[in-house]
Design an enzyme around this catalytic site. Structure first.
Site, PDB file in Angstrom:
ATOM      1  N   GLY A  85     -11.815 -30.405 -34.271  1.00 44.34           N
ATOM      2  CA  GLY A  85     -11.107 -29.824 -35.406  1.00 44.34           C
ATOM      3  C   GLY A  85     -11.692 -28.506 -35.889  1.00 44.34           C
ATOM      4  N   ILE A  86     -11.264 -28.133 -37.090  1.00 41.55           N
ATOM      5  CA  ILE A  86     -11.715 -26.894 -37.714  1.00 41.55           C
ATOM      6  C   ILE A  86     -13.225 -26.928 -37.938  1.00 41.55           C
ATOM      7  CG2 ILE A  86     -11.445 -25.416 -39.750  1.00 41.55           C
ATOM      8  CD1 ILE A  86      -8.668 -26.920 -40.116  1.00 41.55           C
ATOM      9  N   TYR A 104      -4.171 -28.367 -34.766  1.00 38.92           N
ATOM     10  CA  TYR A 104      -5.516 -28.410 -35.349  1.00 38.92           C
ATOM     11  C   TYR A 104      -5.476 -29.094 -36.704  1.00 38.92           C
ATOM     12  CZ  TYR A 104      -4.215 -24.447 -38.363  1.00 38.92           C
ATOM     13  OH  TYR A 104      -3.598 -23.637 -39.290  1.00 38.92           O
ATOM     14  N   CYS A 105      -6.608 -29.676 -37.077  1.00 42.05           N
ATOM     15  CA  CYS A 105      -6.756 -30.320 -38.383  1.00 42.05           C
ATOM     16  C   CYS A 105      -8.246 -30.311 -38.733  1.00 42.05           C
ATOM     17  CB  CYS A 105      -6.182 -31.737 -38.372  1.00 42.05           C
ATOM     18  SG  CYS A 105      -6.851 -32.801 -37.080  1.00 42.05           S
ATOM     19  N   THR A 106      -8.635 -31.002 -39.788  1.00 38.47           N
ATOM     20  CA  THR A 106      -9.994 -30.878 -40.304  1.00 38.47           C
ATOM     21  C   THR A 106     -11.050 -31.253 -39.269  1.00 38.47           C
ATOM     22  OG1 THR A 106      -9.141 -31.441 -42.497  1.00 38.47           O
ATOM     23  CG2 THR A 106     -11.530 -31.493 -42.203  1.00 38.47           C
TER      24      THR A 106
END
Length: 285
Positions: free
Chosen positions: A212-213, A184-186
């Site tokens: 993403g988040i 996961y990432c932004t």
């Protein structure tokens, strides 16, 4: 009255003339008075821009007029005004700098060989089915994870995205190769590449959190598996997804709980650090 908005999006698609795309994007943003950062490469585009809502909408319409970008997943959020110091539109070998431009393969459908996409609700289905066997892997720089991350996530000790390939190839994550790993990432762009790099290096079951988040937080707020604030790359520095956001960061100067991140060079040469409001006031004196 001006209503500042910020849009974040990326598209992986073959772009035969990145310089032409750069010039076009520069022109569209300048004519709309927008600021932000846009990176174009032969693999696609990665953009975060902000300005008045009317101007941002004009930019989104113009961008979607290009066939490869027609279905871009545009993530909207509220700005605070003057969210970016300038407009930067550049051509680079990669839209996310992992240091492996020759390895990444992209076709009209996106990244070839990437991890299985999971919508937020599909992530919860995986957790219900597989329980504690599921591993969350943070695909961001470690400073970002200091103020927010998924519960029990593995946060690699990386300063930049370039550090991921040496980390993976060092064998440090080999014990996870047979387990389901959710990267996961932004907004999802880094995990498009990271999940493909991991799959190519023998990780059997790699997923990426689609959107993403940002998309997860929009769906579940503070009620899901995300804890804390989300670091963002503009003047806001962070956003929260609800009124009950947990504060998990700790001030590097006094150790008190905080989710504030500022530009703060120190003896380790870091450009960002978690610093509480009281310590920021002391630094300003």
């Amino acid at each position: 009255m001006s209503t500042p908005k910020i849009v974040l999006f990326y598209v992986f698609a073959p772009l035969p003339d990145p310089e032409a795309i750069r010039l076009w994007q520069q022109s569209v943003c300048e004519s709309a008075g927008l600021r932000g950062r846009i990176i174009v490469s032969p693999h696609g585009i990665n953009a975060t821009v902000g300005g008045d809502i009317r101007d941002v909408k004009r930019y989104v319409r113009a961008t979607r007029s290009y066939p490869a970008f027609k279905h871009a997943d545009i993530k909207w959020s509220d700005g605070v005004g003057e969210d970016f110091p300038r407009l930067s539109v550049k051509v680079r070998p990669e839209i996310v700098t992992f240091g492996a431009p020759g390895e990444l393969k992209v076709d009209e459908s996106g990244v070839v060989g990437g991890g299985t996409r999971l919508a937020p609700e599909q992530l919860h289905e995986l957790l219900d089915a597989r329980g504690d066997d599921v591993v969350f892997l943070d695909g961001r720089n470690k400073i970002e994870a200091e103020i927010g991350r998924f519960r029990d996530a593995i946060v690699p000790d990386v300063e930049t995205t370039r550090d991921f390939i040496p980390l993976i190839e060092s064998g440090a994550l080999d014990h996870l190769k047979s387990r389901p790993i959710v990267t996961y990432c932004t907004g999802g762009v880094r995990c498009e590449v990271l999940s493909a790099l991991m799959a190519a290096r023998g990780f059997d079951e790699v997923y990426q959190l689609d959107g993403g988040i940002v998309r997860y937080g929009e769906k579940y707020g503070d009620r899901g598996n995300w804890e804390g604030s989300l670091y963002v790359f503009d003047k806001r520095m962070k956003i929260d997804f609800g009124a009950d956001t947990a504060v998990i960061g700790k001030c590097v100067r006094c150790g008190s709980p905080t989710s504030e991140v500022i530009n703060y060079p120190d003896g380790d040469g870091r450009e960002l650090a978690v610093v509480c409001i009281d310590c920021q006031a002391e630094l300003a004196q």
